[in-house]
Scaffold this motif. Sequence first.
Motif, mmCIF file in Angstrom:
data_model
loop_
_atom_site.group_PDB
_atom_site.id
_atom_site.type_symbol
_atom_site.label_atom_id
_atom_site.label_comp_id
_atom_site.label_asym_id
_atom_site.label_seq_id
_atom_site.Cartn_x
_atom_site.Cartn_y
_atom_site.Cartn_z
ATOM 1 N N SER A 215 -0.197 -0.589 1.289
ATOM 2 C CA SER A 215 0.354 -0.084 2.547
ATOM 3 C C SER A 215 0.955 -1.210 3.371
ATOM 4 O O SER A 215 2.059 -1.089 3.914
ATOM 5 C CB SER A 215 -0.753 0.610 3.361
ATOM 6 O OG SER A 215 -1.425 1.569 2.598
ATOM 7 N N LYS A 217 2.030 -4.208 2.401
ATOM 8 C CA LYS A 217 3.219 -4.783 1.772
ATOM 9 C C LYS A 217 4.419 -3.852 1.933
ATOM 10 O O LYS A 217 5.541 -4.301 2.169
ATOM 11 C CB LYS A 217 2.967 -5.054 0.290
ATOM 12 C CG LYS A 217 4.144 -5.764 -0.401
ATOM 13 C CD LYS A 217 3.843 -6.064 -1.848
ATOM 14 C CE LYS A 217 4.995 -6.855 -2.478
ATOM 15 N NZ LYS A 217 6.291 -6.180 -2.379
ATOM 16 N N TYR A 218 4.182 -2.541 1.813
ATOM 17 C CA TYR A 218 5.275 -1.586 1.952
ATOM 18 C C TYR A 218 5.901 -1.692 3.341
ATOM 19 O O TYR A 218 7.122 -1.810 3.486
ATOM 20 C CB TYR A 218 4.767 -0.169 1.708
ATOM 21 C CG TYR A 218 5.799 0.898 1.979
ATOM 22 C CD1 TYR A 218 6.879 1.081 1.121
ATOM 23 C CD2 TYR A 218 5.709 1.715 3.107
ATOM 24 C CE1 TYR A 218 7.833 2.042 1.366
ATOM 25 C CE2 TYR A 218 6.664 2.681 3.357
ATOM 26 C CZ TYR A 218 7.718 2.849 2.484
ATOM 27 O OH TYR A 218 8.669 3.791 2.736
ATOM 28 N N ASP A 221 7.757 -5.079 3.801
ATOM 29 C CA ASP A 221 9.038 -5.136 3.098
ATOM 30 C C ASP A 221 10.107 -4.340 3.832
ATOM 31 O O ASP A 221 11.259 -4.771 3.938
ATOM 32 C CB ASP A 221 8.889 -4.614 1.665
ATOM 33 C CG ASP A 221 8.118 -5.585 0.781
ATOM 34 O OD1 ASP A 221 7.978 -6.754 1.179
ATOM 35 O OD2 ASP A 221 7.657 -5.171 -0.295
ATOM 36 N N GLU A 438 14.145 -0.558 -1.331
ATOM 37 C CA GLU A 438 12.719 -0.839 -1.206
ATOM 38 C C GLU A 438 11.889 0.412 -1.446
ATOM 39 O O GLU A 438 10.834 0.364 -2.061
ATOM 40 C CB GLU A 438 12.420 -1.405 0.196
ATOM 41 C CG GLU A 438 10.995 -1.892 0.365
ATOM 42 C CD GLU A 438 10.606 -2.905 -0.708
ATOM 43 O OE1 GLU A 438 9.483 -2.796 -1.222
ATOM 44 O OE2 GLU A 438 11.424 -3.774 -1.037
ATOM 45 N N ASN A 439 12.389 1.562 -0.968
ATOM 46 C CA ASN A 439 11.675 2.817 -1.223
ATOM 47 C C ASN A 439 11.577 3.103 -2.712
ATOM 48 O O ASN A 439 10.560 3.581 -3.205
ATOM 49 C CB ASN A 439 12.381 3.979 -0.508
ATOM 50 C CG ASN A 439 12.092 3.997 0.977
ATOM 51 O OD1 ASN A 439 11.031 3.579 1.411
ATOM 52 N ND2 ASN A 439 13.039 4.474 1.753
ATOM 53 N N GLN A 442 8.926 0.785 -4.162
ATOM 54 C CA GLN A 442 7.567 1.171 -3.793
ATOM 55 C C GLN A 442 7.154 2.480 -4.453
ATOM 56 O O GLN A 442 5.971 2.710 -4.681
ATOM 57 C CB GLN A 442 7.454 1.279 -2.263
ATOM 58 C CG GLN A 442 7.672 -0.032 -1.530
ATOM 59 C CD GLN A 442 6.626 -1.067 -1.875
ATOM 60 O OE1 GLN A 442 5.585 -0.760 -2.451
ATOM 61 N NE2 GLN A 442 6.910 -2.321 -1.539
#
Length: 676
Positions: A215, A217-218, A221, A438-439, A442
């Motif tokens: 969570s 790191k998400y 980023d 990024e999504n 992840q």
Amino acid sequence: MGGKPVCMQTQFKYDFISGSMGDESLDASDIDIILKIDDVLSEDDLIPTEEALFVRVKWREGTCLIPYYGFDRQGNPCINGFQMKQRQCEIDQSAVVFKQNLQVSVDKANVLLKPLFEPTPVANLVKAFPETLKSIELTMSSPQKRTHFRLLYEEIFDKQLKGHHWKSDKELFQLPILLMGSAFGYSLSKRYKQQLGAFIDFYSRHRHFVKGEFSTKYLQDIMDKISNYDCDIIFAIRLNFWPKDLQPFLKRFQKSKLADRVHQEVGPSKCMKYERWTLGKKVEATFLHLVPKWSAKTPLEDREYEFRYSFSAIEHLIAKSRSPSERLLGKIARNIYNKYLKDDKSEITSYFVKTSVLWMCETTELDNEPEVLATLWISHVCVLLKQGQCSHYFMDSVNILESLTKESFEKAVHILEGIKDLNDCINMNDSKPTVFDENLHQMAVFRDWIEQIKISDLLSAHKDWIQMTQQFGFGVIDQVSNPFASLGLLFGFAIIDGPDGSNNVSEWKRLFIDRNNSDQDDDFVRNWCEQHEKMSAEAGLLNSLMFSWMGLITVNDYLNRLSSSTTDEFLTITQNNNFGLFIRICDALGTCKLFSLRRDELFATAGNTVKELLENPHVSALMSSIAAQRTKEKENEEAMDKAIRDDYQEEEQQYLDDSILAAAIQESIERVQEEH
């Protein structure tokens, strides 16, 4: 054609987002935040200048909201656009609640140098949270801090944001600050305490299978990506009419192939749609804007009074209406520009690239093949560069290449005609990763996490989640078949506890929910809750709780910095803070779904990832278990309904029997009375 449109587009009446992020492009890399300051109602208020795209705006006492004005060379009172920008950036440094790199210049429309937000390590916020809670616990009974918090709240929403037209619900920004109030002497309502307490208890029971580092790191980023975006904040004046100089564009566009594209848009009433809302009608009914910028070609005396036409709202509409081939053309042109022409490689600007694409979409039949589109664009712009002529898309009497030299044209043509490998331009990624990228990344990490969790843990959490949300009357129809409905809460709360699994969430609950749990609600909070009953919806509460936790450190530090101030001193400093501007920017950003996964587009692009995820044995088994569970619950519900109906029928029959018996007795009594 001229004058005020019959039905204006409310989308652009107030603040809005433009740039590639405003167009919701998957490869978005820039954000333009347009903040409306005032309106111009008549063309009589515009004073033409020697430059076609630039005007001055008359200042009229009593009707103009902008108090900054001066006199131009002809003695006309004119709005001072430079001072208008400058005032927005004059912030008392002791009152700053978020850092901005704001700079004001007469020859630039924007006031922000990137980044939009200073990149802050999420880990630092998590580490600071326990210290903030300790600080708050020591001062919770301070009457002065309570008073200062109330004044801060009123300054933001009753003064700085008074009259602001909210793109989102105003309550979405009020509720987080209201929840912060529990740290400064304003007890939460019993209803909020019960609901928030239930959410935290749910998290405590099921936090064991959620990874805090994932969570954290998400979020980190995503924040890093956003801080790298090219961002402009632009203060603008809205035109409620189409000026005469722009009437030729309207006439031309209405005859173009783009004008007849049909769009369905929500009408004046949310439940009503326009019968036939074409792009031509939308463009004609959309607002133009003026942005404060000096042309640098007029006398110095007038430099602070000049405004340039802004067509961002129109460009946004056209971009969103593009066909797949037109979107592909725009991306290829941008790729070629970024690789071969940008920065020191040439003097060609990105606006020339945008203009060339606009003209091609209107006048050229486009192919679907990327190589054909790349060749077509290069050929088109080389012709323009060799001629030294490219008409402005909205005012074709203006040549946007006028300021460049012949040497600049020849250099750019030489570069473009020398490109050997078009595939390199077609397939290249944008210069920087986007939030969408990024999504996607992840999502793959999320898939890996799903593969290693225990199905019993996820099923237990889901069952518990459904029961809890049903208890508080939240809508759960869509969540019953979604095993991941509760993960937003679990992952969100895990961010606050951090990757090392601290107990920040439970400590917050101890201080502000379990403590001082009296039957007496604070009047300020209770009245607010009664007026905004809808904010007890699950999503509203969860999002607000997360934002209140994130903002608690900033607000507490702010109040501590001014703890020695008198009430009057605090008010004076608070009037010069930038909290209202921050919320206004966030409100505008909410329209472009900056943190949203954009589920449909994401699934389309990440089809294999999603397919593998849904076909995962864990997920398939879980969905089957939930379906069986729901079937059993439905059977129980139907059985209960049947029992209730049967009982009702029995009662109804008994009532009828009793009524018949009573009527027979009454009839007998009446007959006996008649006989006597």
